[in-house]
Design a protein around this motif. Structure first.
Motif, PDB file in Angstrom:
ATOM      1  N   LYS A   1     -22.608 -18.242  21.068  1.00  0.00           N
ATOM      2  CA  LYS A   1     -22.850 -17.681  19.737  1.00  0.00           C
ATOM      3  C   LYS A   1     -21.576 -17.045  19.215  1.00  0.00           C
ATOM      4  O   LYS A   1     -20.667 -16.716  19.977  1.00  0.00           O
ATOM      5  CB  LYS A   1     -23.983 -16.657  19.763  1.00  0.00           C
ATOM      6  N   LEU A   2     -21.542 -16.908  17.903  1.00  0.00           N
ATOM      7  CA  LEU A   2     -20.448 -16.204  17.259  1.00  0.00           C
ATOM      8  C   LEU A   2     -20.697 -14.729  17.487  1.00  0.00           C
ATOM      9  O   LEU A   2     -21.761 -14.214  17.155  1.00  0.00           O
ATOM     10  CB  LEU A   2     -20.421 -16.524  15.759  1.00  0.00           C
ATOM     11  N   ASP A   3     -19.743 -14.067  18.087  1.00  0.00           N
ATOM     12  CA  ASP A   3     -19.949 -12.672  18.457  1.00  0.00           C
ATOM     13  C   ASP A   3     -19.319 -11.739  17.433  1.00  0.00           C
ATOM     14  O   ASP A   3     -18.129 -11.465  17.477  1.00  0.00           O
ATOM     15  CB  ASP A   3     -19.382 -12.406  19.857  1.00  0.00           C
ATOM     16  N   GLY A   4     -20.110 -11.298  16.476  1.00  0.00           N
ATOM     17  CA  GLY A   4     -19.648 -10.331  15.489  1.00  0.00           C
ATOM     18  C   GLY A   4     -18.976 -10.959  14.283  1.00  0.00           C
ATOM     19  O   GLY A   4     -18.588 -12.125  14.290  1.00  0.00           O
ATOM     20  N   ALA A   5     -18.851 -10.148  13.245  1.00  0.00           N
ATOM     21  CA  ALA A   5     -18.240 -10.595  12.000  1.00  0.00           C
ATOM     22  C   ALA A   5     -16.721 -10.678  12.163  1.00  0.00           C
ATOM     23  O   ALA A   5     -16.115  -9.899  12.882  1.00  0.00           O
ATOM     24  CB  ALA A   5     -18.596  -9.639  10.871  1.00  0.00           C
ATOM     25  N   LYS A   6     -16.138 -11.620  11.487  1.00  0.00           N
ATOM     26  CA  LYS A   6     -14.686 -11.792  11.473  1.00  0.00           C
ATOM     27  C   LYS A   6     -14.095 -10.994  10.306  1.00  0.00           C
ATOM     28  O   LYS A   6     -14.799 -10.596   9.389  1.00  0.00           O
ATOM     29  CB  LYS A   6     -14.325 -13.276  11.322  1.00  0.00           C
ATOM     30  N   TRP A   7     -12.786 -10.804  10.319  1.00  0.00           N
ATOM     31  CA  TRP A   7     -12.134  -9.993   9.292  1.00  0.00           C
ATOM     32  C   TRP A   7     -12.397 -10.537   7.896  1.00  0.00           C
ATOM     33  O   TRP A   7     -12.580  -9.767   6.956  1.00  0.00           O
ATOM     34  CB  TRP A   7     -10.631  -9.880   9.556  1.00  0.00           C
ATOM     35  N   TYR A   8     -12.426 -11.861   7.742  1.00  0.00           N
ATOM     36  CA  TYR A   8     -12.630 -12.438   6.418  1.00  0.00           C
ATOM     37  C   TYR A   8     -14.067 -12.261   5.944  1.00  0.00           C
ATOM     38  O   TYR A   8     -14.304 -12.175   4.741  1.00  0.00           O
ATOM     39  CB  TYR A   8     -12.197 -13.910   6.357  1.00  0.00           C
ATOM     40  N   GLY A   9     -14.998 -12.178   6.871  1.00  0.00           N
ATOM     41  CA  GLY A   9     -16.375 -11.870   6.494  1.00  0.00           C
ATOM     42  C   GLY A   9     -16.495 -10.436   6.016  1.00  0.00           C
ATOM     43  O   GLY A   9     -17.160 -10.137   5.021  1.00  0.00           O
ATOM     44  N   LYS A  10     -15.809  -9.534   6.720  1.00  0.00           N
ATOM     45  CA  LYS A  10     -15.817  -8.118   6.325  1.00  0.00           C
ATOM     46  C   LYS A  10     -15.100  -7.920   4.991  1.00  0.00           C
ATOM     47  O   LYS A  10     -15.559  -7.163   4.134  1.00  0.00           O
ATOM     48  CB  LYS A  10     -15.173  -7.265   7.415  1.00  0.00           C
ATOM     49  N   LEU A  11     -13.981  -8.620   4.801  1.00  0.00           N
ATOM     50  CA  LEU A  11     -13.253  -8.530   3.539  1.00  0.00           C
ATOM     51  C   LEU A  11     -14.110  -9.058   2.383  1.00  0.00           C
ATOM     52  O   LEU A  11     -14.200  -8.435   1.320  1.00  0.00           O
ATOM     53  CB  LEU A  11     -11.939  -9.311   3.613  1.00  0.00           C
ATOM     54  N   SER A  12     -14.760 -10.187   2.603  1.00  0.00           N
ATOM     55  CA  SER A  12     -15.628 -10.771   1.584  1.00  0.00           C
ATOM     56  C   SER A  12     -16.753  -9.805   1.210  1.00  0.00           C
ATOM     57  O   SER A  12     -17.079  -9.631   0.032  1.00  0.00           O
ATOM     58  CB  SER A  12     -16.212 -12.092   2.098  1.00  0.00           C
ATOM     59  N   THR A  13     -17.328  -9.163   2.214  1.00  0.00           N
ATOM     60  CA  THR A  13     -18.402  -8.199   1.971  1.00  0.00           C
ATOM     61  C   THR A  13     -17.883  -6.995   1.186  1.00  0.00           C
ATOM     62  O   THR A  13     -18.529  -6.533   0.238  1.00  0.00           O
ATOM     63  CB  THR A  13     -19.040  -7.749   3.304  1.00  0.00           C
ATOM     64  N   ALA A  14     -16.705  -6.498   1.556  1.00  0.00           N
ATOM     65  CA  ALA A  14     -16.124  -5.348   0.853  1.00  0.00           C
ATOM     66  C   ALA A  14     -15.839  -5.694  -0.608  1.00  0.00           C
ATOM     67  O   ALA A  14     -16.175  -4.921  -1.516  1.00  0.00           O
ATOM     68  CB  ALA A  14     -14.848  -4.892   1.551  1.00  0.00           C
ATOM     69  N   VAL A  15     -15.247  -6.860  -0.840  1.00  0.00           N
ATOM     70  CA  VAL A  15     -14.955  -7.291  -2.215  1.00  0.00           C
ATOM     71  C   VAL A  15     -16.260  -7.447  -2.995  1.00  0.00           C
ATOM     72  O   VAL A  15     -16.357  -7.026  -4.152  1.00  0.00           O
ATOM     73  CB  VAL A  15     -14.137  -8.607  -2.221  1.00  0.00           C
ATOM     74  N   PHE A  16     -17.266  -8.039  -2.354  1.00  0.00           N
ATOM     75  CA  PHE A  16     -18.575  -8.196  -2.992  1.00  0.00           C
ATOM     76  C   PHE A  16     -19.100  -6.850  -3.482  1.00  0.00           C
ATOM     77  O   PHE A  16     -19.466  -6.694  -4.649  1.00  0.00           O
ATOM     78  CB  PHE A  16     -19.566  -8.829  -2.010  1.00  0.00           C
ATOM     79  N   TYR A  17     -19.134  -5.871  -2.579  1.00  0.00           N
ATOM     80  CA  TYR A  17     -19.691  -4.566  -2.943  1.00  0.00           C
ATOM     81  C   TYR A  17     -18.862  -3.862  -4.020  1.00  0.00           C
ATOM     82  O   TYR A  17     -19.426  -3.239  -4.920  1.00  0.00           O
ATOM     83  CB  TYR A  17     -19.842  -3.669  -1.713  1.00  0.00           C
ATOM     84  N   ILE A  18     -17.564  -3.960  -3.944  1.00  0.00           N
ATOM     85  CA  ILE A  18     -16.717  -3.311  -4.952  1.00  0.00           C
ATOM     86  C   ILE A  18     -16.950  -3.932  -6.334  1.00  0.00           C
ATOM     87  O   ILE A  18     -17.183  -3.220  -7.322  1.00  0.00           O
ATOM     88  CB  ILE A  18     -15.226  -3.384  -4.555  1.00  0.00           C
ATOM     89  N   CYS A  19     -16.907  -5.254  -6.398  1.00  0.00           N
ATOM     90  CA  CYS A  19     -17.097  -5.935  -7.686  1.00  0.00           C
ATOM     91  C   CYS A  19     -18.502  -5.701  -8.241  1.00  0.00           C
ATOM     92  O   CYS A  19     -18.674  -5.413  -9.433  1.00  0.00           O
ATOM     93  CB  CYS A  19     -16.821  -7.427  -7.540  1.00  0.00           C
ATOM     94  N   MET A  20     -19.506  -5.802  -7.379  1.00  0.00           N
ATOM     95  CA  MET A  20     -20.884  -5.610  -7.835  1.00  0.00           C
ATOM     96  C   MET A  20     -21.128  -4.161  -8.253  1.00  0.00           C
ATOM     97  O   MET A  20     -21.867  -3.894  -9.200  1.00  0.00           O
ATOM     98  CB  MET A  20     -21.883  -6.027  -6.751  1.00  0.00           C
ATOM     99  N   PHE A  21     -20.482  -3.226  -7.570  1.00  0.00           N
ATOM    100  CA  PHE A  21     -20.608  -1.813  -7.938  1.00  0.00           C
ATOM    101  C   PHE A  21     -20.159  -1.606  -9.388  1.00  0.00           C
ATOM    102  O   PHE A  21     -20.840  -0.942 -10.172  1.00  0.00           O
ATOM    103  CB  PHE A  21     -19.775  -0.937  -6.990  1.00  0.00           C
ATOM    104  N   PHE A  22     -19.020  -2.203  -9.753  1.00  0.00           N
ATOM    105  CA  PHE A  22     -18.524  -2.066 -11.127  1.00  0.00           C
ATOM    106  C   PHE A  22     -19.466  -2.718 -12.135  1.00  0.00           C
ATOM    107  O   PHE A  22     -19.691  -2.186 -13.216  1.00  0.00           O
ATOM    108  CB  PHE A  22     -17.109  -2.633 -11.261  1.00  0.00           C
TER     109      PHE A  22
END
Length: 188
Positions: free
Chosen positions: A124-145
């Motif tokens: 199995k894939l063990d944990g989120a990768k940096w690009y998944g975390k970055l994508s999530t952070a960008v998602f939340y920042i943009c959606m917050f605005f």
């Protein structure tokens, strides 16, 4: 026979993930019933609280060795349900959100199916990768605005949606590459 051990799943990170799940309907109701800018600020505040609990649960889990199998399920579940709620709420205001819906659903279905296939192969894939975390952070920042500033210009809203779509696509592609490599490694 396995025994029930409450201490294995009742941890601060898991409680924070449950709080995030409980915030979802509150956010949806607040956003959909918003008529004045202050109401949208309340919805944005709920999203901010949800984001902070997400950061805290991961930090606490790692720092205090409270990582659990329940947490490995709850945390991403809370993330995906929160993200889906945000997308569907914003679709009522911004028609271009359908592109985010398509990317989000395609990515999550792909990752879910790949994880199932890999689990059947004993890995199995063990944990989120940096690009998944970055994508999530960008998602939340943009959606917050988009949530906090409902009168934002159409061009600015389109830019935020495009940025989100770019990072979702990037994450999708890079995770796809990892899953293909993992799948090929299990064939040997």
């Amino acid at each position: 026979m396995s025994t029930y051990n409450r201490n294995k799943w009742v941890t601060i990170p898991n409680i924070l993930s449950c709080i995030r799940l409980l915030l979802v309907p509150l956010f949806v109701l607040t956003y959909l019933k918003s008529t004045e800018p202050i109401h949208y600020y309340y919805a944005a505040l709920l999203l901010l609280i949800s984001g902070l609990t997400d950061l805290l649960d991961g930090w606490i889990a790692r720092k205090y060795q409270q990582i659990s199998e329940v947490g490995k399920l709850l945390d991403p579940l809370a993330d995906k349900i929160t993200q889906a709620a945000i997308i569907f709420c914003l679709l009522t205001r911004y028609e271009w959100m359908w592109s985010i819906i398509l990317l989000f659903v395609a990515k999550e279905l792909f990752m879910g199916i790949c994880n199932l296939v890999l689990l059947r192969r004993g890995t199995k894939l063990d944990g989120a990768k940096w690009y998944g975390k970055l994508s999530t952070a960008v998602f939340y920042i943009c959606m917050f605005f988009l949530i906090a500033f409902p009168t934002i210009a159409t061009s600015q809203a389109s830019l935020l949606i495009s940025i989100t779509a770019f990072f979702l696509s990037l994450s999708f592609i890079l995770y796809g590459k990892i899953f293909i490599q993992m799948y090929q490694a299990t064939k040997r």
